[in-house]
Design a protein around this motif. Structure first.
Motif, mmCIF file in Angstrom:
data_model
loop_
_atom_site.group_PDB
_atom_site.id
_atom_site.type_symbol
_atom_site.label_atom_id
_atom_site.label_comp_id
_atom_site.label_asym_id
_atom_site.label_seq_id
_atom_site.Cartn_x
_atom_site.Cartn_y
_atom_site.Cartn_z
ATOM 1 N N ASP A 1 0.827 -1.212 0.000
ATOM 2 C CA ASP A 1 0.000 0.000 0.000
ATOM 3 C C ASP A 1 0.858 1.259 0.000
ATOM 4 N N GLN A 2 2.034 1.187 0.636
ATOM 5 C CA GLN A 2 2.934 2.341 0.663
ATOM 6 C C GLN A 2 3.462 2.674 -0.729
ATOM 7 N N MET A 3 3.555 1.680 -1.593
ATOM 8 C CA MET A 3 4.047 1.929 -2.949
ATOM 9 C C MET A 3 3.138 2.868 -3.720
ATOM 10 N N PHE A 4 1.856 2.886 -3.331
ATOM 11 C CA PHE A 4 0.871 3.670 -4.064
ATOM 12 C C PHE A 4 0.565 5.008 -3.399
ATOM 13 N N VAL A 5 1.398 5.423 -2.466
ATOM 14 C CA VAL A 5 1.222 6.719 -1.810
ATOM 15 C C VAL A 5 2.100 7.755 -2.506
ATOM 16 N N VAL A 6 1.479 8.741 -3.112
ATOM 17 C CA VAL A 6 2.208 9.826 -3.769
ATOM 18 C C VAL A 6 2.547 10.881 -2.716
ATOM 19 N N PRO A 7 3.797 11.289 -2.606
ATOM 20 C CA PRO A 7 4.173 12.291 -1.601
ATOM 21 C C PRO A 7 3.387 13.586 -1.769
ATOM 22 N N ASP A 8 3.158 14.252 -0.664
ATOM 23 C CA ASP A 8 2.441 15.521 -0.675
ATOM 24 C C ASP A 8 3.398 16.635 -1.079
ATOM 25 N N VAL A 9 3.767 16.580 -2.344
ATOM 26 C CA VAL A 9 4.696 17.541 -2.921
ATOM 27 C C VAL A 9 4.069 18.066 -4.207
ATOM 28 N N GLU A 10 4.157 19.348 -4.427
ATOM 29 C CA GLU A 10 3.541 19.937 -5.615
ATOM 30 C C GLU A 10 4.032 19.260 -6.889
ATOM 31 N N GLY A 11 3.078 18.821 -7.728
ATOM 32 C CA GLY A 11 3.405 18.225 -9.010
ATOM 33 C C GLY A 11 3.801 16.764 -8.952
ATOM 34 N N ALA A 12 3.804 16.149 -7.767
ATOM 35 C CA ALA A 12 4.229 14.752 -7.641
ATOM 36 C C ALA A 12 3.215 13.822 -8.293
ATOM 37 N N SER A 13 3.712 12.768 -8.949
ATOM 38 C CA SER A 13 2.837 11.767 -9.568
ATOM 39 C C SER A 13 3.322 10.346 -9.295
ATOM 40 N N TYR A 14 4.493 10.214 -8.695
ATOM 41 C CA TYR A 14 5.055 8.896 -8.408
ATOM 42 C C TYR A 14 4.851 8.523 -6.949
ATOM 43 N N GLY A 15 4.566 7.230 -6.736
ATOM 44 C CA GLY A 15 4.678 6.655 -5.419
ATOM 45 C C GLY A 15 6.086 6.109 -5.295
ATOM 46 N N MET A 16 6.206 4.821 -4.973
ATOM 47 C CA MET A 16 7.507 4.176 -4.934
ATOM 48 C C MET A 16 7.723 3.430 -6.239
ATOM 49 N N ALA A 17 8.552 3.962 -7.083
ATOM 50 C CA ALA A 17 8.852 3.443 -8.424
ATOM 51 C C ALA A 17 7.709 3.675 -9.392
ATOM 52 N N LEU A 18 6.484 3.372 -8.997
ATOM 53 C CA LEU A 18 5.333 3.433 -9.902
ATOM 54 C C LEU A 18 4.744 4.840 -9.997
ATOM 55 N N GLU A 19 4.241 5.155 -11.195
ATOM 56 C CA GLU A 19 3.601 6.446 -11.425
ATOM 57 C C GLU A 19 2.098 6.275 -11.532
ATOM 58 N N ARG A 20 1.368 7.221 -10.963
ATOM 59 C CA ARG A 20 -0.091 7.228 -11.030
ATOM 60 C C ARG A 20 -0.549 8.165 -12.137
ATOM 61 N N PHE A 21 -1.498 7.688 -12.951
ATOM 62 C CA PHE A 21 -2.159 8.577 -13.895
ATOM 63 C C PHE A 21 -3.565 8.060 -14.147
ATOM 64 N N VAL A 22 -4.388 8.909 -14.716
ATOM 65 C CA VAL A 22 -5.800 8.586 -14.923
ATOM 66 C C VAL A 22 -6.105 8.664 -16.409
#
Length: 404
Positions: A320-341
């Motif tokens: 579950d931690q891998m899918f947490v995107v840091p609370d940083v402006e413009g961030a889209s990556y968790g751990m290694a993986l990128e989130r997009f819609v």
């Protein structure tokens, strides 16, 4: 004889006129290109495409027509071969193009390829396994595991979590060129990961840890060193015994040191150097190491992707931690993986690019759709979105009986 067998038989006997013959460098001049006709899932013939037989459209499944259309016309002026593998609710595989412009031999669905930065997902999984074993703490400074790594200019060392989420504040290290043309003359040289890291930290931080997300290789090169230090073993062996062997990924691994070859069945890779199509298959990628030196197949990467998302590689709380995107402006990556819609569907994935090779692995969290592809393209190291849009996104278009 099955429809698939007939399609493959025709593919092996149909050779089109020479393509790019005047452009190919050295021994590849005068290349001929095979055109592969195929009986598709719908029973129609799509020139240049061999798609799996028996995969018919199902409600909620992938848009097979759109996937087949993506493969039509290969090889072309950019792409010489494409392998696409779709899973989840409804499955499909497609193969198009040639494995060698010189011979025109048809592409192989089991071809091995340079998987580029999809390697980072394996590296992240290895680190999280060590976290699960209590040997590494996510929020511990990296210097706990690599003492002496950072000079005094780093008043606040990044944590393991910062490295995993590309928020370390490190600067890039030494390289053998920033473009493919610059790298090409150095393709057989060796630049060790230790040298890359040393030159990076010597520059000092570019920002405080956790303040900015910047996708780069250096964070995962450091993580490779961390894995070796904590386990007392080579990174490559740890990847093999912890992930590849347990999952049955028999065709996945790393070159032996600076070995520039891809062993086993594979496609030749090409790019433009000085305006001429150049074979770039043999290349020492050891400087990419834990950030991008893996060789694999689409079937093996699919196996890894599914096992990872099911919690079979990393325990669920850490997954579950891998899918947490840091609370940083413009961030889209968790751990290694990128989130997009895409069309309202949340997708997690990773691209990989090496000269002549472009790779994607991506899936929805619930595995209702997965896609892995390997594309041999001269544009592999350019903006990858056109390739992603052509070969990956159609997999997430849901087909319904009202689509026709």
């Amino acid at each position: 004889m099955t429809a698939r067998t007939r399609a493959r038989t025709r593919a092996r006997t149909a050779v089109a006129s020479a393509l790019l013959a005047a452009l190919v460098v050295g021994p590849f001049a005068g290349a001929a290109v095979a055109v592969q006709p195929s009986a598709t899932a719908s029973g129609a013939e799509v020139p240049g495409v061999v798609s799996s037989v028996g995969d018919v459209p199902v409600d909620g499944g992938p848009d097979i027509a759109a996937l087949e259309k993506a493969l039509v016309g290969i090889p072309d002026g950019d792409i010489s071969a494409a392998l696409v593998r779709v899973g989840g609710k409804g499955g499909w595989t497609g193969t198009a193009g040639v494995r060698d412009l010189r011979t025109g031999a048809p592409a192989l669905e089991n071809a091995r390829f340079r998987a580029g930065s999809t390697t980072k997902v394996v590296t992240a999984a290895l680190v999280l396994q060590l976290v699960a074993e209590g040997r590494v703490k996510l929020d511990a400074p990296v210097t706990r595991y690599l003492p002496g790594l950072l000079p005094d200019s780093f008043t606040e060392p990044p944590t393991v979590r910062h490295l995993l989420t590309y928020t370390s504040g490190l600067q890039p290290g030494a390289n053998l060129g920033s473009t493919t043309e610059e790298m090409y003359p150095n393709r057989f040289r060796t630049l060790s990961p230790q040298r890359v890291v040393a030159t990076a930290v010597a520059k000092g931080p570019i920002s405080a840890p956790g303040k900015r997300q910047k996708y780069q290789n250096i964070d995962y090169t450091v993580l490779g060193l961390l894995i070796e230090k904590v386990t007392g073993d080579r990174y490559e062996h740890q990847a093999d015994v912890r992930i590849f062997r347990p999952l049955g990924m028999r065709h996945t691994g790393f070159p032996a040191g600076p070995d520039p070859r891809i062993h086993g069945p594979h496609h030749r890779a090409y790019t433009d150097i000085g305006g001429r199509t150049t074979d770039v298959t043999e290349w020492n990628m050891s400087d990419r190491w834990a950030a991008g030196n893996m060789i694999s197949t689409t079937a093996d990467l699919e196996r890894f992707l599914v096992a990872l998302f099911r919690g079979e590689v990393v325990p669920q709380p850490l997954l579950d931690q891998m899918f947490v995107v840091p609370d940083v402006e413009g961030a889209s990556y968790g751990m290694a993986l990128e989130r997009f819609v895409h069309d309202g569907t949340e997708i997690w994935g990773k691209t990989g690019s090496r000269p002549g090779y472009h790779t994607v692995l991506a899936a929805t969290r619930d595995l209702s759709r997965t896609v892995v592809y390997s594309v041999n393209a001269k544009s592999a190291r350019e903006d990858g979105f056109p390739l992603v849009a052509r070969f990956a996104l159609p997999a997430f278009n849901r087909w319904t009986s009202h689509s026709e």
